[in-house]
Motif scaffolding. Sequence first.
Motif, PDB file in Angstrom:
ATOM      1  N   GLN A 142       0.676  -1.196   0.042  1.00 38.46           N
ATOM      2  CA  GLN A 142       0.064   0.098  -0.038  1.00 38.46           C
ATOM      3  C   GLN A 142       0.872   1.304   0.182  1.00 38.46           C
ATOM      4  O   GLN A 142       1.749   1.184   0.597  1.00 38.46           O
ATOM      5  CB  GLN A 142      -0.832  -0.095   1.266  1.00 38.46           C
ATOM      6  CG  GLN A 142      -2.016  -0.971   1.364  1.00 38.46           C
ATOM      7  CD  GLN A 142      -2.848  -0.794   2.360  1.00 38.46           C
ATOM      8  OE1 GLN A 142      -2.507  -0.635   3.372  1.00 38.46           O
ATOM      9  NE2 GLN A 142      -4.223  -1.003   2.018  1.00 38.46           N
ATOM     10  N   ARG A 143       0.484   2.168  -0.749  1.00 36.77           N
ATOM     11  CA  ARG A 143       1.317   3.551  -0.895  1.00 36.77           C
ATOM     12  C   ARG A 143       0.622   4.696  -0.195  1.00 36.77           C
ATOM     13  O   ARG A 143      -0.744   4.783  -0.486  1.00 36.77           O
ATOM     14  CB  ARG A 143       1.473   3.588  -2.226  1.00 36.77           C
ATOM     15  CG  ARG A 143       2.422   2.697  -3.087  1.00 36.77           C
ATOM     16  CD  ARG A 143       2.440   2.624  -4.537  1.00 36.77           C
ATOM     17  NE  ARG A 143       3.069   4.017  -4.821  1.00 36.77           N
ATOM     18  CZ  ARG A 143       4.408   3.991  -5.285  1.00 36.77           C
ATOM     19  NH1 ARG A 143       4.981   3.231  -5.264  1.00 36.77           N
ATOM     20  NH2 ARG A 143       4.960   5.493  -5.460  1.00 36.77           N
ATOM     21  N   ARG A 144       1.419   5.511   0.160  1.00 34.65           N
ATOM     22  CA  ARG A 144       0.802   6.884   0.632  1.00 34.65           C
ATOM     23  C   ARG A 144       0.616   8.079  -0.607  1.00 34.65           C
ATOM     24  O   ARG A 144      -0.201   8.745  -0.463  1.00 34.65           O
ATOM     25  CB  ARG A 144       1.679   7.593   1.705  1.00 34.65           C
ATOM     26  CG  ARG A 144       1.414   6.718   3.296  1.00 34.65           C
ATOM     27  CD  ARG A 144       1.809   7.502   4.298  1.00 34.65           C
ATOM     28  NE  ARG A 144       1.767   6.429   5.415  1.00 34.65           N
ATOM     29  CZ  ARG A 144       0.920   6.633   6.063  1.00 34.65           C
ATOM     30  NH1 ARG A 144      -0.331   7.403   5.669  1.00 34.65           N
ATOM     31  NH2 ARG A 144       0.655   6.009   7.241  1.00 34.65           N
ATOM     32  N   LEU A 145       1.495   7.783  -1.433  1.00 35.26           N
ATOM     33  CA  LEU A 145       1.481   8.698  -2.783  1.00 35.26           C
ATOM     34  C   LEU A 145       1.153   7.755  -4.042  1.00 35.26           C
ATOM     35  O   LEU A 145       1.142   6.657  -3.911  1.00 35.26           O
ATOM     36  CB  LEU A 145       2.987   9.150  -2.871  1.00 35.26           C
ATOM     37  CG  LEU A 145       3.476  10.148  -1.612  1.00 35.26           C
ATOM     38  CD1 LEU A 145       4.790  10.439  -2.055  1.00 35.26           C
ATOM     39  CD2 LEU A 145       2.792  11.348  -1.543  1.00 35.26           C
ATOM     40  N   THR A 191       7.939   7.310  -7.020  1.00 36.24           N
ATOM     41  CA  THR A 191       8.674   6.052  -6.830  1.00 36.24           C
ATOM     42  C   THR A 191       9.364   6.387  -5.535  1.00 36.24           C
ATOM     43  O   THR A 191       9.841   7.222  -4.958  1.00 36.24           O
ATOM     44  CB  THR A 191       9.968   6.091  -7.815  1.00 36.24           C
ATOM     45  OG1 THR A 191       9.194   5.957  -9.165  1.00 36.24           O
ATOM     46  CG2 THR A 191      10.897   5.030  -7.688  1.00 36.24           C
ATOM     47  N   GLN A 192       9.260   5.355  -4.712  1.00 33.99           N
ATOM     48  CA  GLN A 192      10.055   5.174  -3.307  1.00 33.99           C
ATOM     49  C   GLN A 192      11.306   5.129  -3.313  1.00 33.99           C
ATOM     50  O   GLN A 192      11.888   4.306  -4.193  1.00 33.99           O
ATOM     51  CB  GLN A 192       9.541   3.970  -2.390  1.00 33.99           C
ATOM     52  CG  GLN A 192       9.928   3.730  -1.092  1.00 33.99           C
ATOM     53  CD  GLN A 192       9.551   4.721  -0.111  1.00 33.99           C
ATOM     54  OE1 GLN A 192       8.349   4.882  -0.140  1.00 33.99           O
ATOM     55  NE2 GLN A 192      10.383   5.251   0.652  1.00 33.99           N
ATOM     56  N   ALA A 193      11.794   5.996  -2.717  1.00 34.76           N
ATOM     57  CA  ALA A 193      13.566   6.143  -2.621  1.00 34.76           C
ATOM     58  C   ALA A 193      14.096   4.695  -2.017  1.00 34.76           C
ATOM     59  O   ALA A 193      13.488   4.130  -1.165  1.00 34.76           O
ATOM     60  CB  ALA A 193      13.769   7.192  -1.695  1.00 34.76           C
ATOM     61  N   GLN A 194      15.261   4.286  -2.682  1.00 39.55           N
ATOM     62  CA  GLN A 194      15.935   3.197  -2.103  1.00 39.55           C
ATOM     63  C   GLN A 194      17.163   3.535  -1.850  1.00 39.55           C
ATOM     64  O   GLN A 194      18.136   4.376  -2.458  1.00 39.55           O
ATOM     65  CB  GLN A 194      15.936   2.122  -3.363  1.00 39.55           C
ATOM     66  CG  GLN A 194      14.876   1.890  -3.944  1.00 39.55           C
ATOM     67  CD  GLN A 194      13.649   1.102  -3.132  1.00 39.55           C
ATOM     68  OE1 GLN A 194      14.452   0.253  -2.219  1.00 39.55           O
ATOM     69  NE2 GLN A 194      12.566   1.315  -3.018  1.00 39.55           N
ATOM     70  N   ARG A 195      17.593   3.267  -0.546  1.00 39.07           N
ATOM     71  CA  ARG A 195      18.949   3.664  -0.062  1.00 39.07           C
ATOM     72  C   ARG A 195      20.084   2.597  -0.498  1.00 39.07           C
ATOM     73  O   ARG A 195      20.526   1.746   0.157  1.00 39.07           O
ATOM     74  CB  ARG A 195      19.088   3.750   1.367  1.00 39.07           C
ATOM     75  CG  ARG A 195      18.301   4.953   1.958  1.00 39.07           C
ATOM     76  CD  ARG A 195      18.846   6.388   1.339  1.00 39.07           C
ATOM     77  NE  ARG A 195      17.912   7.384   1.714  1.00 39.07           N
ATOM     78  CZ  ARG A 195      17.522   8.345   0.882  1.00 39.07           C
ATOM     79  NH1 ARG A 195      18.241   8.464  -0.155  1.00 39.07           N
ATOM     80  NH2 ARG A 195      16.727   9.094   1.431  1.00 39.07           N
ATOM     81  N   SER A 196      20.036   2.226  -1.782  1.00 34.93           N
ATOM     82  CA  SER A 196      21.060   1.333  -2.314  1.00 34.93           C
ATOM     83  C   SER A 196      20.922   1.252  -3.890  1.00 34.93           C
ATOM     84  O   SER A 196      20.422   2.405  -4.449  1.00 34.93           O
ATOM     85  CB  SER A 196      20.235  -0.251  -2.205  1.00 34.93           C
ATOM     86  OG  SER A 196      19.235  -0.367  -3.112  1.00 34.93           O
ATOM     87  N   LYS A 197      21.639   0.476  -4.461  1.00 40.09           N
ATOM     88  CA  LYS A 197      21.979   0.651  -6.070  1.00 40.09           C
ATOM     89  C   LYS A 197      20.604   0.224  -6.904  1.00 40.09           C
ATOM     90  O   LYS A 197      20.689   0.273  -8.101  1.00 40.09           O
ATOM     91  CB  LYS A 197      22.950  -0.555  -6.632  1.00 40.09           C
ATOM     92  CG  LYS A 197      24.327  -0.346  -5.919  1.00 40.09           C
ATOM     93  CD  LYS A 197      24.946   1.031  -6.731  1.00 40.09           C
ATOM     94  CE  LYS A 197      26.153   0.946  -6.264  1.00 40.09           C
ATOM     95  NZ  LYS A 197      26.888   2.009  -6.980  1.00 40.09           N
TER      96      LYS A 197
END
Length: 111
Positions: free
Chosen positions: A83-86, A91-97
Amino acid sequence: MHHCGPCHIELHGDVAAVETCCILLQQMTATVDGVQGHRQIVIPLRYVDPFEKRDGAWRIVHRIVVYEQLSDEPLLLEKAEGQRRLGPQFTQAQRSKDDPIFSILHAMKPA
């Protein structure tokens, strides 16, 4: 994270007064009123800096950090798995590659 915006500079010979507007954003885990949880801190602030020219280079004499207000709120994370709030245009940020910037940078590299 700090986001610095416009600055105002008053120049008078070899001294200057500089005011820079910023917003500080911080996410952290904290205990508030006995409840531990994720928090989001937002602080609009200004850096008020007297400058002086020394040996041909401009240097800050000292920095005054002036805050306008402080917002400390619970951080609203994703509701539940899937489920998304936006909306889907975000696109949800990813703290990875896996973050989208890396696929764009990879596509730009010569073969």
